[in-house]
Design an enzyme around this catalytic site. Structure first.
Site, PDB file in Angstrom:
ATOM      1  CG  HIS A 146      -2.148   0.755   1.230  1.00 34.85           C
ATOM      2  ND1 HIS A 146      -2.206   2.073   2.011  1.00 34.85           N
ATOM      3  CD2 HIS A 146      -3.140   0.861   0.518  1.00 34.85           C
ATOM      4  CE1 HIS A 146      -3.175   2.566   1.634  1.00 34.85           C
ATOM      5  NE2 HIS A 146      -3.811   2.115   0.805  1.00 34.85           N
ATOM      6  CE  LYS A 148      -2.096   4.907  -1.577  1.00 34.89           C
ATOM      7  NZ  LYS A 148      -1.648   4.325  -0.105  1.00 34.89           N
ATOM      8  CG  ASP A 153      17.428  13.242 -11.139  1.00 36.22           C
ATOM      9  OD1 ASP A 153      17.624  12.014 -11.856  1.00 36.22           O
ATOM     10  OD2 ASP A 153      17.298  14.140 -11.419  1.00 36.22           O
ATOM     11  CG  HIS A 318      -7.842   8.401   0.173  1.00 37.26           C
ATOM     12  ND1 HIS A 318      -6.626   8.389  -0.297  1.00 37.26           N
ATOM     13  CD2 HIS A 318      -8.400   7.187   0.224  1.00 37.26           C
ATOM     14  CE1 HIS A 318      -6.159   6.826  -0.370  1.00 37.26           C
ATOM     15  NE2 HIS A 318      -7.237   6.255  -0.255  1.00 37.26           N
ATOM     16  CE  LYS A 320      -3.916   6.985   2.481  1.00 42.55           C
ATOM     17  NZ  LYS A 320      -5.288   6.485   2.623  1.00 42.55           N
ATOM     18  CG  ASP A 325      -0.304  16.790  23.252  1.00 42.15           C
ATOM     19  OD1 ASP A 325      -1.318  16.486  23.473  1.00 42.15           O
ATOM     20  OD2 ASP A 325       0.641  16.244  24.015  1.00 42.15           O
TER      21      ASP A 325
END
Length: 400
Positions: A146, A148, A153, A318, A320, A325
């Site tokens: 999962h 990404k 370079d 979507h 995450k 704090d």
């Protein structure tokens, strides 16, 4: 009657096989999984929340690549956006730039053999990760890569929630506009992202490139203190628990799916008993069957404990993230659900920079303004269909 008995026996055998396959596959995975987190690193970060802005920046950086482009995505669709993406990569490969593409086999199931052949013909080195394979067919079908990440370079890194497809640039009417958090990274820690890509690349392509110095240039330190935590096979659960335990004043969680483990949920409730405020943001519109119903039993109990829950309504949420704090924020590829906790390969970034955290909290505050509070009155209102779905979702929550 005889037919029913035979059918029942077959169903029982299939269930037994699935259970054995999953348990043995998971045990093997647990034994093989490494446990890695970086020391504190220093880099520079930009955060993108809209796909069009992100991909304009991302594609521009790819166009300007001179030596190598390394790409790992969970989902690449077969649409105009993916075709543009592949066209850029093919052009760079023909110029002599090394291009490696690693895609999850199930997440990117729309990528055909013909497409792969065209990419390879253009000079792109291509591999699928996490194929379904013997001896544990069922378990391997559930464990997804999962992550990404992209490294250009060896100097520019990308990490976050966006995949490649039309919905990510607001061209899916049901899920538009798409709201996500994605990081662009420069500085010394890009070397770690490169290393993580090459570890996965070696596992699935068989090509070991870790000792090639060209992929790891000497990079300057940046301003933002941070560290990376790649996880798989259950490692993420302990990391989330450690974060929650650090909270003294507030916890903010943003996720498209809210299906915590028993241990994590117990820690959240304990934090409320300690007086820590909890804010959870989830989508109003679901993109998968039963994921919303799976979250309701947890959200109901959090609301009873005095937490705040918001449903994002300006498109699909979507992102995450976890913010503890004003000291720590977590942005990465992992959802707040059992699939990310126990099955998927994920990679998250913990940031300790007050200025960046203030910037992220401003983004979250704007997202809350585009949200609607979820209340106990709504969740407790009699609804037979929803109740049935909640029961089914509870039984299947490990795989949602």
């Amino acid at each position: 009657m005889k037919f029913v008995l035979i059918l029942s026996g077959l169903v029982l055998l299939i269930i037994i096989w699935l259970v054995i396959d999953f348990r043995l596959g998971r045990r093997k995975h647990l034994l093989a999984a490494g446990n890695t987190e970086t020391a504190i690193l220093h880099g520079n970060f930009e955060i993108f929340t809209h796909g069009k802005e992100l991909f304009h920046n991302y594609f521009t950086d790819i166009y300007q690549a001179e030596r190598h482009i390394h790409v790992l995505f969970y989902i690449v669709k077969d649409d105009a956006v993916s075709q543009e993406f592949f066209s850029i990569l093919k052009e760079k490969a023909r110029e002599g730039v090394e291009v490696r593409v690693l895609l999850d086999r199930i997440g990117s199931w729309k990528i055909t053999k013909a497409t792969v052949a065209v990419l390879r013909e253009a000079g792109i080195q291509f591999a699928f990760s996490n194929r379904i394979k013997l001896p544990f067919l069922y378990y391997s079908s559930q464990v997804r890569n999962h992550r990404k990440i992209s490294i250009i370079d060896g100097e520019i890194g990308y990490l976050g929630g966006f995949n490649i497809g039309k919905e990510y640039i607001d061209e899916d009417p049901k899920l538009s506009p798409w709201r996500d958090y994605h990081l662009k990274i420069t500085g010394e820690s890009v070397n770690f992202l490169q290393s993580e890509f090459l570890i996965d690349w070696n596992e699935y392509s068989g090509e070991d490139l870790q000792d090639y110095p060209d992929y790891f240039p000497e990079l300057p330190k940046g301003a933002v203190r941070h560290q990376y935590i790649p996880t798989e096979a259950g490692q993420l659960e302990e990391n989330f628990i450690r974060l929650i335990r650090k909270a003294e004043q507030s916890i903010i969680i943003g996720s498209p799916y809210f299906i915590p483990s028993t241990k994590i949920f117990a820690e959240l409730l304990e934090s409320r008993r300690r007086g820590v405020s909890i804010t959870v943001m989830v989508p109003f519109t679901a993109d998968h069957l039963l994921v919303q119903e799976a979250s309701f039993r947890y959200l109901r109990r959090l609301l009873e404990a005095g937490a705040l829950v918001y449903q994002y309504k300006n498109g699909f949420y979507h992102a995450k993230t976890i913010v503890i704090d004003d000291k720590i924020c977590d942005i990465g590829t992992a959802n707040f659900d059992k699939r990310s906790l126990f099955l998927n390969k994920e990679i998250n970034c913990l940031l300790y920079d007050p200025a960046f955290i203030e910037r992220l909290k401003a983004v979250i505050t704007n997202d809350i303004l585009d949200s609607e509070p979820l209340t106990l009155a709504v969740l407790n209102k009699p609804n037979l269909l929803r109740s049935v779905k909640e029961r089914i979702a509870a039984a299947l929550s490990y795989f949602l």
